[in-house]
Design an enzyme around this catalytic site. Structure first.
Site, mmCIF file in Angstrom:
data_model
loop_
_atom_site.group_PDB
_atom_site.id
_atom_site.type_symbol
_atom_site.label_atom_id
_atom_site.label_comp_id
_atom_site.label_asym_id
_atom_site.label_seq_id
_atom_site.Cartn_x
_atom_site.Cartn_y
_atom_site.Cartn_z
ATOM 1 C CE1 TYR A 102 -3.063 -3.010 0.350
ATOM 2 C CE2 TYR A 102 -3.689 -2.256 2.523
ATOM 3 C CZ TYR A 102 -3.823 -3.148 1.487
ATOM 4 O OH TYR A 102 -4.740 -4.171 1.594
ATOM 5 C CE LYS B 15 -3.890 -6.876 4.429
ATOM 6 N NZ LYS B 15 -3.971 -5.417 4.217
ATOM 7 C CG HIS C 36 -1.082 -8.693 0.434
ATOM 8 N ND1 HIS C 36 -0.707 -7.389 0.597
ATOM 9 C CD2 HIS C 36 -2.394 -8.655 0.104
ATOM 10 C CE1 HIS C 36 -1.744 -6.605 0.382
ATOM 11 N NE2 HIS C 36 -2.777 -7.346 0.068
ATOM 12 C CG LEU D 52 -18.394 -0.700 3.147
ATOM 13 C CD1 LEU D 52 -17.910 0.727 3.344
ATOM 14 C CD2 LEU D 52 -19.744 -0.917 3.834
ATOM 15 C CB ILE E 86 -10.635 -3.826 7.535
ATOM 16 C CG1 ILE E 86 -10.552 -4.896 6.407
ATOM 17 C CG2 ILE E 86 -10.146 -4.412 8.843
ATOM 18 C CD1 ILE E 86 -9.107 -5.273 6.039
ATOM 19 N NE ARG F 191 -19.724 7.680 1.849
ATOM 20 C CZ ARG F 191 -19.571 7.663 0.530
ATOM 21 N NH1 ARG F 191 -18.366 7.492 0.001
ATOM 22 N NH2 ARG F 191 -20.611 7.799 -0.250
ATOM 23 C CG ASN G 42 -18.130 3.307 7.019
ATOM 24 O OD1 ASN G 42 -19.310 3.414 6.698
ATOM 25 N ND2 ASN G 42 -17.143 3.441 6.142
HETATM 26 N N1 LIG Z 1 -5.912 -8.427 1.642
HETATM 27 C C1 LIG Z 1 -6.227 -7.961 0.458
HETATM 28 O O1 LIG Z 1 -5.847 -8.513 -0.587
HETATM 29 C C2 LIG Z 1 -7.062 -6.723 0.368
HETATM 30 C C3 LIG Z 1 -7.633 -6.339 -0.855
HETATM 31 C C4 LIG Z 1 -8.422 -5.204 -0.888
HETATM 32 C C5 LIG Z 1 -8.628 -4.478 0.286
HETATM 33 N N2 LIG Z 1 -8.045 -4.852 1.460
HETATM 34 C C6 LIG Z 1 -8.243 -4.095 2.729
HETATM 35 O O2 LIG Z 1 -9.640 -3.901 2.942
HETATM 36 C C7 LIG Z 1 -9.907 -2.515 3.042
HETATM 37 C C8 LIG Z 1 -11.299 -2.201 2.537
HETATM 38 O O3 LIG Z 1 -11.477 -2.643 1.207
HETATM 39 P P1 LIG Z 1 -11.639 -1.630 -0.025
HETATM 40 O O4 LIG Z 1 -10.866 -0.414 0.278
HETATM 41 O O5 LIG Z 1 -11.314 -2.385 -1.249
HETATM 42 O O6 LIG Z 1 -13.193 -1.381 -0.154
HETATM 43 P P2 LIG Z 1 -14.459 -1.017 0.768
HETATM 44 O O7 LIG Z 1 -14.066 -0.646 2.142
HETATM 45 O O8 LIG Z 1 -15.448 -2.091 0.549
HETATM 46 O O9 LIG Z 1 -15.029 0.254 0.007
HETATM 47 C C9 LIG Z 1 -14.345 1.470 -0.102
HETATM 48 C C10 LIG Z 1 -15.175 2.355 -1.018
HETATM 49 O O10 LIG Z 1 -16.487 2.495 -0.466
HETATM 50 C C11 LIG Z 1 -16.796 3.855 -0.276
HETATM 51 N N3 LIG Z 1 -17.452 3.950 1.048
HETATM 52 C C12 LIG Z 1 -16.895 3.875 2.270
HETATM 53 N N4 LIG Z 1 -17.814 3.961 3.232
HETATM 54 C C13 LIG Z 1 -19.010 4.087 2.614
HETATM 55 C C14 LIG Z 1 -20.323 4.235 3.074
HETATM 56 N N5 LIG Z 1 -20.624 4.252 4.367
HETATM 57 N N6 LIG Z 1 -21.329 4.334 2.141
HETATM 58 C C15 LIG Z 1 -21.048 4.312 0.832
HETATM 59 N N7 LIG Z 1 -19.806 4.185 0.319
HETATM 60 C C16 LIG Z 1 -18.793 4.076 1.221
HETATM 61 C C17 LIG Z 1 -15.485 4.595 -0.307
HETATM 62 O O11 LIG Z 1 -15.694 5.859 -0.900
HETATM 63 P P3 LIG Z 1 -15.035 7.202 -0.311
HETATM 64 O O12 LIG Z 1 -13.592 6.910 -0.056
HETATM 65 O O13 LIG Z 1 -15.251 8.181 -1.447
HETATM 66 O O14 LIG Z 1 -15.800 7.572 0.909
HETATM 67 C C18 LIG Z 1 -14.610 3.730 -1.193
HETATM 68 O O15 LIG Z 1 -14.801 4.063 -2.558
HETATM 69 C C19 LIG Z 1 -8.773 -1.883 2.237
HETATM 70 O O16 LIG Z 1 -8.637 -0.516 2.443
HETATM 71 C C20 LIG Z 1 -7.609 -2.712 2.684
HETATM 72 O O17 LIG Z 1 -7.154 -2.293 3.968
HETATM 73 C C21 LIG Z 1 -7.282 -5.978 1.515
#
Ligand SMILES: NC(=O)c1ccc[n+]([C@@H]2O[C@H](COP(=O)([O-])OP(=O)(O)OC[C@H]3O[C@@H](n4cnc5c(N)ncnc54)[C@H](OP(=O)(O)O)[C@@H]3O)[C@@H](O)[C@H]2O)c1
Length: 281
Positions: free
Chosen positions: A51, A76, A109, A192, A230, A238, A242
Site C-alpha cells: 500500500y 502484510k 498477502h 462494502l 475493515i 463516513r 462506518n
Molecule cells: N488483503 C487484500 O488482498 C485486500 C484487498 C483489498 C482491500 N483490502 C483491505 O480492505 C480494506 C477495505 O477494502 P476496499 O478499500 O477495497 O473497499 P471497501 O471498504 O469495501 O469500500 C471502499 C469504497 O467504499 C466507499 N465507502 C466507504 N464507506 C461508505 C459508506 N458508508 N457508504 C457508501 N460508500 C462508502 C469509499 O468511498 P469514499 O472513499 O469516497 O468515501 C470507497 O470508494 C482496504 O482498504 C484494505 O485495507 C485488503
C-alpha cells in the site's frame, strides 16, 4: 449508545471486529484519515507493504497519543518477500517504516507457489518468535492452501483476510476457518463491495427500518456473523458513519435477506495465482 467494539478470538489473539482499511490511501493521504479514524474510536488499522503508506500510518498512530497496546495494527508481507531471510528483512523494514517495535498481526498477502509454503511459514513463525509480531496469518488463501499453511505452521494462523461482502458468498471458506483447531477468524476486505452496497434496494430498505445507511447495515451484518470488517473511506463523515454500527441488531430475517444477495459473479478483486483455485462458494 455503546461504542464498545466486540473482539473476535483469532488463534491466540483478540482482534477488534471493526478496523480501518488503508488500501489506495497513498501520497500522504493515509495520515490525516487514520488520525481521524483513531479519534472516532477505531482501534484496529489495516495496512500492507504494497500500500506504500506504512510511514503515514505509523505517523498517524504516533500523533494520536493513544497507547500502542490499545491499537491493533496489521500489515502484510508482499509476495516478492516470501523466501527465508527476505521475509524477515521485509518485516523489519515494515516496523521501521511504521515506527513501532512490533505489529499485532503479520499476514501473507496472497498465496504464491514460487517459494515452498513450509519455507515461508517457518520464516513467518521466526518473525513471531522474535516478538516482531504478536500473531501471524493469511490473506486470500483458499481453504485447501489455508489448511496446508496451518499444517506447516507452529503458531496458529489468526485470520484469513478475504474479499467478503453481501455479493460474494464465501460460505465454504468461512466454514473451513471456523472448523480449524487453530481458531482462524475471517477478516472481510472490500466489506462494502467498494461502495456498491450504497445503491442496494434490500440494504436501503433494511437500513430505513433501523435509521441506518446501507453501509452501516452491511458492516453490522458482517460483525454479527463474527467476521472482522475493515472498511476504507476518504470521506471524514463516513469514517464516523462506518463506526456507528454498535447500537442495533439485525433480525434473523434481515440477516437471511442479506445472505440471499450473494451471486456467482460477485467477486471484485482477483489476483489469485493460477496454481490455486477459489472454493466453490
Ligand atoms: N488483503 C487484500 O488482498 C485486500 C484487498 C483489498 C482491500 N483490502 C483491505 O480492505 C480494506 C477495505 O477494502 P476496499 O478499500 O477495497 O473497499 P471497501 O471498504 O469495501 O469500500 C471502499 C469504497 O467504499 C466507499 N465507502 C466507504 N464507506 C461508505 C459508506 N458508508 N457508504 C457508501 N460508500 C462508502 C469509499 O468511498 P469514499 O472513499 O469516497 O468515501 C470507497 O470508494 C482496504 O482498504 C484494505 O485495507 C485488503
Amino acid at each position: 449508545m455503546s461504542k464498545l467494539v466486540p473482539a473476535v478470538r483469532s488463534g491466540d489473539v483478540l482482534i477488534p471486529a471493526l478496523g480501518f482499511g488503508t488500501w489506495q490511501l497513498e501520497n500522504g493521504t493515509a495520515r490525516p484519515l487514520v488520525e481521524q479514524a483513531l479519534a472516532a474510536g477505531y482501534r484496529h488499522i489495516d495496512t500492507a507493504q504494497i500500500y506504500r503508506n506504512e510511514r503515514d500510518v505509523g505517523a498517524a498512530i504516533a500523533a494520536s497519543g493513544i497507547k500502542r497496546d490499545e491499537i491493533f495494527l496489521t500489515t502484510k508481507v508482499w509476495v516478492d518477500h516470501f523466501a527465508d531471510g527476505d521475509l524477515q528483512r521485509s518485516a523489519e523494514r515494515s516496523l521501521e517504516k511504521l515506527g513501532v517495535d512490533h505489529v499485532d498481526l503479520l499476514l501473507l498477502h496472497w498465496p504464491k507457489p514460487a517459494v515452498p509454503l513450509a519455507e515461508t511459514l517457518a520464516a513467518l513463525n521466526e518473525v513471531r518468535d522474535r516478538g516482531l509480531t504478536r500473531a501471524i496469518g493469511l490473506s486470500n488463501f483458499p481453504s485447501a492452501v489455508m489448511a496446508a499453511a496451518q499444517a506447516v505452521s507452529k503458531a496458529p494462523l489468526a485470520t484469513n483476510q478475504i474479499e467478503y461482502h453481501p455479493y460474494l458468498s464465501q460460505k465454504t471458506l468461512i466454514a473451513a476457518a471456523a472448523a480449524t483447531e487453530a481458531g482462524t477468524s475471517i477478516t472481510a476486505w472490500s466489506p462494502l463491495a467498494q461502495g456498491k452496497v450504497a445503491q442496494d434496494p434490500v440494504l436501503i430498505r433494511i437500513g430505513e427500518a433501523h435509521g441506518k445507511t446501507p453501509g452501516q447495515v452491511t458492516l453490522r451484518w458482517l460483525i454479527q456473523q463474527g467476521v472482522i470488517a475493515i472498511p476504507r473511506t476518504r470521506t471524514p463523515a463516513r469514517i464516523v458513519e462506518n463506526f456507528d454500527i454498535l447500537d442495533f441488531d439485525l433480525s434473523e430475517a434481515e440477516m437471511a435477506a442479506i445472505f440471499a444477495l450473494a451471486r456467482p459473479d460477485g467477486r471484485i478483486g482477483n489476483w489469485l495465482d493460477d496454481a490455486f483455485q477459489w472454493d466453490a462458494d
